[in-house]
Design a protein around this motif. Structure first.
Motif, PDB file in Angstrom:
ATOM      1  N   ALA A 388       0.811  -1.218   0.000  1.00  0.00           N
ATOM      2  CA  ALA A 388       0.000   0.000   0.000  1.00  0.00           C
ATOM      3  C   ALA A 388       0.845   1.268   0.000  1.00  0.00           C
ATOM      4  O   ALA A 388       0.373   2.330  -0.417  1.00  0.00           O
ATOM      5  CB  ALA A 388      -0.924  -0.001   1.220  1.00  0.00           C
ATOM      6  N   SER A 389       2.087   1.191   0.471  1.00  0.00           N
ATOM      7  CA  SER A 389       2.907   2.396   0.582  1.00  0.00           C
ATOM      8  C   SER A 389       3.191   2.967  -0.807  1.00  0.00           C
ATOM      9  O   SER A 389       3.374   2.240  -1.785  1.00  0.00           O
ATOM     10  CB  SER A 389       4.227   2.083   1.295  1.00  0.00           C
ATOM     11  OG  SER A 389       4.915   1.061   0.615  1.00  0.00           O
ATOM     12  N   VAL A 390       3.233   4.302  -0.875  1.00  0.00           N
ATOM     13  CA  VAL A 390       3.406   5.000  -2.141  1.00  0.00           C
ATOM     14  C   VAL A 390       4.603   5.933  -2.025  1.00  0.00           C
ATOM     15  O   VAL A 390       4.762   6.644  -1.033  1.00  0.00           O
ATOM     16  CB  VAL A 390       2.154   5.823  -2.507  1.00  0.00           C
ATOM     17  CG1 VAL A 390       2.339   6.500  -3.859  1.00  0.00           C
ATOM     18  CG2 VAL A 390       0.931   4.949  -2.502  1.00  0.00           C
ATOM     19  N   LYS A 391       5.459   5.929  -3.049  1.00  0.00           N
ATOM     20  CA  LYS A 391       6.559   6.877  -3.123  1.00  0.00           C
ATOM     21  C   LYS A 391       6.207   7.959  -4.143  1.00  0.00           C
ATOM     22  O   LYS A 391       5.673   7.649  -5.208  1.00  0.00           O
ATOM     23  CB  LYS A 391       7.856   6.173  -3.539  1.00  0.00           C
ATOM     24  CG  LYS A 391       8.407   5.259  -2.459  1.00  0.00           C
ATOM     25  CD  LYS A 391       9.797   4.782  -2.819  1.00  0.00           C
ATOM     26  CE  LYS A 391      10.408   3.998  -1.656  1.00  0.00           C
ATOM     27  NZ  LYS A 391      11.805   3.574  -1.946  1.00  0.00           N
ATOM     28  N   PRO A 392       6.489   9.218  -3.836  1.00  0.00           N
ATOM     29  CA  PRO A 392       6.141  10.285  -4.790  1.00  0.00           C
ATOM     30  C   PRO A 392       6.925  10.148  -6.090  1.00  0.00           C
ATOM     31  O   PRO A 392       7.983   9.515  -6.149  1.00  0.00           O
ATOM     32  CB  PRO A 392       6.536  11.566  -4.037  1.00  0.00           C
ATOM     33  CG  PRO A 392       7.534  11.122  -3.004  1.00  0.00           C
ATOM     34  CD  PRO A 392       7.160   9.728  -2.633  1.00  0.00           C
ATOM     35  N   ALA A 393       6.409  10.751  -7.132  1.00  0.00           N
ATOM     36  CA  ALA A 393       7.075  10.717  -8.433  1.00  0.00           C
ATOM     37  C   ALA A 393       8.441  11.383  -8.338  1.00  0.00           C
ATOM     38  O   ALA A 393       8.613  12.387  -7.643  1.00  0.00           O
ATOM     39  CB  ALA A 393       6.211  11.424  -9.469  1.00  0.00           C
TER      40      ALA A 393
END
Length: 430
Positions: A388-393
């Motif tokens: 679920a974790s998201v890294k920014p662009a």
């Protein structure tokens, strides 16, 4: 409603226990913050590690940061450091409650009695720590670390864990299965079994030396639990990793092709001084047996550098041995002196600068090993469980990034798609 924030130091076992403590306090009416910096809380609980001096130091720094941020808060310290050095922790300005190994899971009861001005130590001799308390993490709903064993009957000369956690003891297979079903009902797709000495699973009474059940029997039973798509073993001693376990993982579709096996040294002389229960020949045999049955398997290795009396020749033996093994990655630890361990009597000690130099050499070897392992699978398709974790662009106009692991523990990045969270996707390794 009172608020409580947690901070965890150390191993995955500690994270599993912290998660369980949080759920216990939620049941008592507390609002729980999973991160210390999420908000100012009434109570702060630090679950500590004491494997290295750095872990002790980090605990002291966190306590000082809490008291600057929330001077009126109650600070509780538990975990291995709390069991080993309760008086030392209680003397730190701002600590209100120190809970040893036998009291950790009575946190809610202790908080009912504590006040901001109080300072109490609730600890005991480690011989009195006999109960098994189950625990599992349940944060991102993708992967759970499930504690099935605690304590250790091995007395490696560098290690304080038997002093901090007591004798080996385990949950029962029936109880583990019930917890696995609860985890599956929460939507989790992967369970990682964890413990202090996981291969010793089966001792339900720490005063008895016989095993009522075995790790293999537990693994076979878990393989029948519906809803869980993946299982892994967090770490297992080479002398306890049997051919039957390897063969079982090889034929199972749900036990992942991934083992993490502590080595600590490639020098038999150093292994003897460490009081390890194997020699390098047995370790090599286990690695080759795994790859004979599971060619795509990822094998991780723990190594300690700078152990007392480790000569340049001993270290070179470790480097040469690791270079000869088809393993996927290394976890490299710099030896740290620990009170009341047998290794303290070994002389000469290795200078700190030499320890750090050796650590860097093995870290570079680990990077090369991992690159070579990943390169083997470029262009192939592997199943990836996305988190679920998201890294920014990384740049404007680019997509955010999501991550996951292949079955054989290669970390993968992909453009973020919400529909992929907690799903297993066939992915071409690039």
């Amino acid at each position: 409603m009172k608020t409580v924030a947690f901070h965890t130091l150390g191993c995955k076992l500690n994270f599993a226990e912290t998660s369980t403590l949080g759920r216990m306090l939620e049941a008592e009416g507390y609002q729980v913050f999973r991160r210390m910096d999420e908000a100012v809380a009434d109570v702060y609980v630090i679950n500590t590690c004491s494997v290295t001096e750095q872990a002790d130091k980090e605990c002291r720094q966190i306590i000082r940061r809490i008291k600057r941020m929330a001077p009126e808060s109650v600070v509780v310290v538990t975990g291995c450091y709390a069991q080993l050095r309760p008086q030392e922790i209680a003397a730190i300005e701002g600590v209100n409650l120190v809970l040893g190994a036998a009291e950790k899971f009575r946190l809610a009861a202790h908080l009912q009695q504590i006040e901001q001005s109080t300072r109490r130590i609730c600890s005991c001799e480690v011989e009195e720590v006999k109960d098994f308390h189950s625990a599992y993490s349940l944060h991102d709903r993708t992967r759970t670390f499930l504690k099935v064993q605690d304590g250790c009957d091995y007395h490696c000369s560098f290690c304080t864990i038997p002093q901090a956690r007591g004798k080996s003891r385990s949950n029962t297979i029936a109880s583990v299965l019930e917890e696995a079903r609860q985890i599956a009902a929460a939507g989790v797709k992967e369970i990682v079994l964890t413990g202090v000495n996981l291969g010793d699973f089966g001792k339900t009474d720490p005063n008895q030396h016989t095993h009522q059940e075995s790790l293999l029997e537990l693994m076979q039973a878990l393989d029948t639990v519906e809803g869980i798509e993946r299982f892994r073993i967090s770490s297992i001693e080479p002398n306890l990793l049997t051919k039957d376990i390897i063969r079982f993982v090889a034929q199972s579709s749900r036990w992942m092709p991934h083992f993490h096996i502590p080595l600590q040294s490639g020098s038999n002389r150093i292994l003897g001084l460490m009081r390890r229960r194997y020699r390098r020949e047995l370790y090599a045999e286990k690695v080759h047996t795994i790859l004979e049955h599971i060619p795509d398997c990822a094998i991780g290795v723990d190594v300690i550098v700078g152990f007392p009396t480790e000569t340049d020749e001993d270290f070179q033996q470790t480097v040469d041995f690791l270079q000869s093994l088809p393993v996927a990655y290394l976890h490299v630890f710099t030896y740290s002196e620990r009170a009341h361990t047998a290794a303290l009597s070994l002389k000469p000690s290795v200078p700190l600068a030499v320890r750090h130099q050796r650590n860097e050499i093995l870290r570079q070897l680990s990077a090369a090993k991992h690159q070579a392992f990943v390169q083997r699978f470029v262009g192939t398709i592997r199943p990836v469980l996305f988190e679920a974790s998201v890294k920014p662009a990384s740049q404007p106009g680019h997509s955010a990034i999501m991550e996951g692991y292949t079955d054989n523990y290669i970390r993968v990045q992909a453009p973020y798609r919400e529909s992929w969270i907690n799903r297993i996707i066939d992915w071409t390794i690039e």
